[in-house]
Design an enzyme around this catalytic site. Structure first.
Site, mmCIF file in Angstrom:
data_model
loop_
_atom_site.group_PDB
_atom_site.id
_atom_site.type_symbol
_atom_site.label_atom_id
_atom_site.label_comp_id
_atom_site.label_asym_id
_atom_site.label_seq_id
_atom_site.Cartn_x
_atom_site.Cartn_y
_atom_site.Cartn_z
ATOM 1 N N CYS A 148 0.830 -1.214 0.000
ATOM 2 C CA CYS A 148 0.000 0.000 0.000
ATOM 3 C C CYS A 148 0.862 1.260 0.000
ATOM 4 C CB CYS A 148 -0.971 -0.034 1.174
ATOM 5 S SG CYS A 148 -0.234 -0.556 2.744
HETATM 6 N N1 LIG Z 1 -4.179 -4.321 5.359
HETATM 7 C C1 LIG Z 1 -3.712 -3.712 4.303
HETATM 8 O O1 LIG Z 1 -3.931 -2.501 4.120
HETATM 9 C C2 LIG Z 1 -2.901 -4.451 3.274
HETATM 10 C C3 LIG Z 1 -2.525 -3.770 2.134
HETATM 11 C C4 LIG Z 1 -1.755 -4.441 1.175
HETATM 12 C C5 LIG Z 1 -1.376 -5.747 1.388
HETATM 13 N N2 LIG Z 1 -1.741 -6.390 2.520
HETATM 14 C C6 LIG Z 1 -1.296 -7.783 2.670
HETATM 15 O O2 LIG Z 1 -2.422 -8.627 2.666
HETATM 16 C C7 LIG Z 1 -2.153 -9.781 3.460
HETATM 17 C C8 LIG Z 1 -3.245 -9.896 4.497
HETATM 18 O O3 LIG Z 1 -3.224 -8.694 5.247
HETATM 19 P P1 LIG Z 1 -4.465 -8.210 6.066
HETATM 20 O O4 LIG Z 1 -4.159 -6.819 6.493
HETATM 21 O O5 LIG Z 1 -5.708 -8.514 5.346
HETATM 22 O O6 LIG Z 1 -4.276 -9.154 7.304
HETATM 23 P P2 LIG Z 1 -5.200 -9.365 8.570
HETATM 24 O O7 LIG Z 1 -6.443 -8.587 8.445
HETATM 25 O O8 LIG Z 1 -4.336 -9.192 9.770
HETATM 26 O O9 LIG Z 1 -5.501 -10.898 8.412
HETATM 27 C C9 LIG Z 1 -4.599 -11.848 8.648
HETATM 28 C C10 LIG Z 1 -5.389 -13.128 8.527
HETATM 29 O O10 LIG Z 1 -4.485 -14.126 8.254
HETATM 30 C C11 LIG Z 1 -4.857 -15.314 8.901
HETATM 31 N N3 LIG Z 1 -3.602 -15.978 9.113
HETATM 32 C C12 LIG Z 1 -2.539 -15.534 9.814
HETATM 33 N N4 LIG Z 1 -1.518 -16.415 9.697
HETATM 34 C C13 LIG Z 1 -1.960 -17.430 8.922
HETATM 35 C C14 LIG Z 1 -1.384 -18.630 8.432
HETATM 36 N N5 LIG Z 1 -0.123 -18.955 8.727
HETATM 37 N N6 LIG Z 1 -2.131 -19.428 7.660
HETATM 38 C C15 LIG Z 1 -3.397 -19.120 7.365
HETATM 39 N N7 LIG Z 1 -4.001 -17.983 7.801
HETATM 40 C C16 LIG Z 1 -3.285 -17.162 8.561
HETATM 41 C C17 LIG Z 1 -5.607 -14.875 10.135
HETATM 42 O O11 LIG Z 1 -6.672 -15.748 10.268
HETATM 43 P P3 LIG Z 1 -6.926 -16.597 11.596
HETATM 44 O O12 LIG Z 1 -8.172 -15.973 12.147
HETATM 45 O O13 LIG Z 1 -7.129 -17.933 11.077
HETATM 46 O O14 LIG Z 1 -5.749 -16.482 12.502
HETATM 47 C C18 LIG Z 1 -6.167 -13.502 9.726
HETATM 48 O O15 LIG Z 1 -7.498 -13.624 9.271
HETATM 49 C C19 LIG Z 1 -0.788 -9.577 4.101
HETATM 50 O O16 LIG Z 1 0.155 -10.308 3.385
HETATM 51 C C20 LIG Z 1 -0.553 -8.084 3.962
HETATM 52 O O17 LIG Z 1 0.792 -7.754 3.853
HETATM 53 C C21 LIG Z 1 -2.509 -5.780 3.472
#
Ligand SMILES: NC(=O)c1ccc[n+]([C@@H]2O[C@H](COP(=O)([O-])OP(=O)(O)OC[C@H]3O[C@@H](n4cnc5c(N)ncnc54)[C@H](OP(=O)(O)O)[C@@H]3O)[C@@H](O)[C@H]2O)c1
Length: 349
Positions: A148
């Site tokens: 982002c």
């Molecule tokens: N947030 C942003 O603005 C943004 C922007 C660009 C890219 N991203 C990328 O998008 C990805 C997800 O980010 P997010 O912000 O959506 O994360 P998030 O809301 O913190 O969600 C993480 C999720 O991952 C699951 N998880 C964690 N470790 C895991 C594993 N080893 N195997 C399977 N599930 C697992 C967790 O589910 P459980 O409930 O099962 O633990 C949780 O639902 C990341 O790689 C991040 O870098 C995020």
């Protein structure tokens, strides 16, 4: 009627996966066929996220049934590991995690403190900044969806760097809403810890710094460049505002503030002329100008006292900074209109 592409989302229960599901619901050429999640497997999607009830899906531990295309919104490392079997079957994919963004496996290990699960794929992945990399995206099997902060910084600086208007000595000062840190619980994301306060973090080196540097180097004449990147956490839910600075190359823009500013604006407008999701504006934008939409809004200007370029860019970290950009990439990969499913307007207030 053309058959819809059956799409799966790995990890719908994080913010990026949830936003993907919301946006794909409106996509004219896609059927969202499978959504996975670890802790919520077995539950109806609408029970976990009431706003997604109309999708009528159940969260499963693994993708069930046949899909034609896959998005991963898993955390890094888990993402590449989960994508590998699909890639081996020949499926095409967009990875929203950081796993395919850095080209060098050693650099990945240095910044992410884990060994890359599929270093052989790093050369083949295309960096999914559609505005700059469309040709590579068209033919790639796997796309590294940009981070982002990098999306906001690279789009803000690309025209000036590529046209040689600035010295390759860049400062990126960024502010992000709290959803950028994801949905996982942490002390630093508590309401009482983030409300009514602003803080800088990652000064020792944020993981998005090598990504910003890697991609800006590709644009800078001679490939030489140094970047200082300081992110800040702001008490809001969505949005990134980046203010980027670089010394102007003397004599490249007309003398006099008005003519320098209008020449600069013309360079930026021309650079992004054919890009549907970059809007070059003539007044400083706010994050709320982009909330809920796939736009990156950019305001370039000059500071005549210091001889510096100043560019402000805003985007929604979950849309242009994650899920929207991922769909934009899929559209280019599959030969759909780049804007398919993405023309929803932003939310105000
Ligand atoms: N947030 C942003 O603005 C943004 C922007 C660009 C890219 N991203 C990328 O998008 C990805 C997800 O980010 P997010 O912000 O959506 O994360 P998030 O809301 O913190 O969600 C993480 C999720 O991952 C699951 N998880 C964690 N470790 C895991 C594993 N080893 N195997 C399977 N599930 C697992 C967790 O589910 P459980 O409930 O099962 O633990 C949780 O639902 C990341 O790689 C991040 O870098 C995020």
């Amino acid at each position: 009627v053309a058959k819809k592409v059956r799409v799966g989302i790995l990890n719908v229960t994080g913010y990026a996966g949830l936003e993907l599901a919301r946006l794909l619901y409106q996509h004219p050429h896609v059927e969202l066929a499978a959504v996975t999640g670890r802790s919520e497997a077995g539950k109806p999607l609408g029970e976990v996220f009431p706003t997604l009830d109309d999708l009528g899906l159940t969260i499963t531990a693994e993708v069930q049934g046949k899909v034609d295309f896959i998005f991963s919104a898993l955390p890094h490392k888990a993402s590449a590991e989960a994508l590998l079997p699909f890639l081996r079957q020949g499926l095409r994919a967009v990875d929203i995690s950081a796993d395919f963004r850095l080209r060098d496996a050693a650099e990945y290990k240095q910044w992410y403190q884990v060994v890359h699960p599929a270093p052989e794929l790093l050369k083949e992945a295309a960096y999914g900044l559609t505005e700059l990399n469309k040709d590579a995206i068209c033919g790639a099997q796997v796309i590294a969806n940009p981070g982002c902060y990098p999306t906001s910084a690279i789009l803000a600086l690309a025209p000036a760097l590529k046209e040689g208007l600035v010295e390759p000595d860049i400062i990126v000062d960024s502010k992000s809403g709290v959803s950028g840190a994801g949905r996982g619980l942490s002390l630093g994301a508590h309401f009482s810890e983030v409300n009514e306060t602003v803080s800088a973090y990652g000064l020792e080196g944020h993981r998005h710094l090598p990504e910003i540097t890697q991609e800006l180097r590709r644009l800078a004449p001679g490939g030489k460049l140094r970047v200082t990147f300081v992110p800040h956490l702001i008490p809001m839910t969505r949005g990134i505002l980046s203010t980027c600075y670089a010394p102007l190359v003397e004599s490249r823009l007309g003398s006099g503030l008005a003519s320098a500013q209008s020449e600069l604006a013309a360079v930026y407008r021309d650079f992004y002329r054919d890009q549907p999701f970059v809007r070059v504006v003539s007044a400083p934008p706010q994050t709320k100008h982009t909330n809920g939409s796939n736009y990156c809004v950019i305001y370039p200007t000059v500071d005549p006292r210091s001889g510096r370029l100043v560019v402000i860019s805003c985007l929604d970290n979950l849309v242009k900074g994650a899920a929207g950009q991922a769909i934009q990439n899929m559209n280019v990969m599959l030969g759909f209109e780049e804007t398919a499913g993405l023309l929803g307007l932003g939310l105000w207030p």
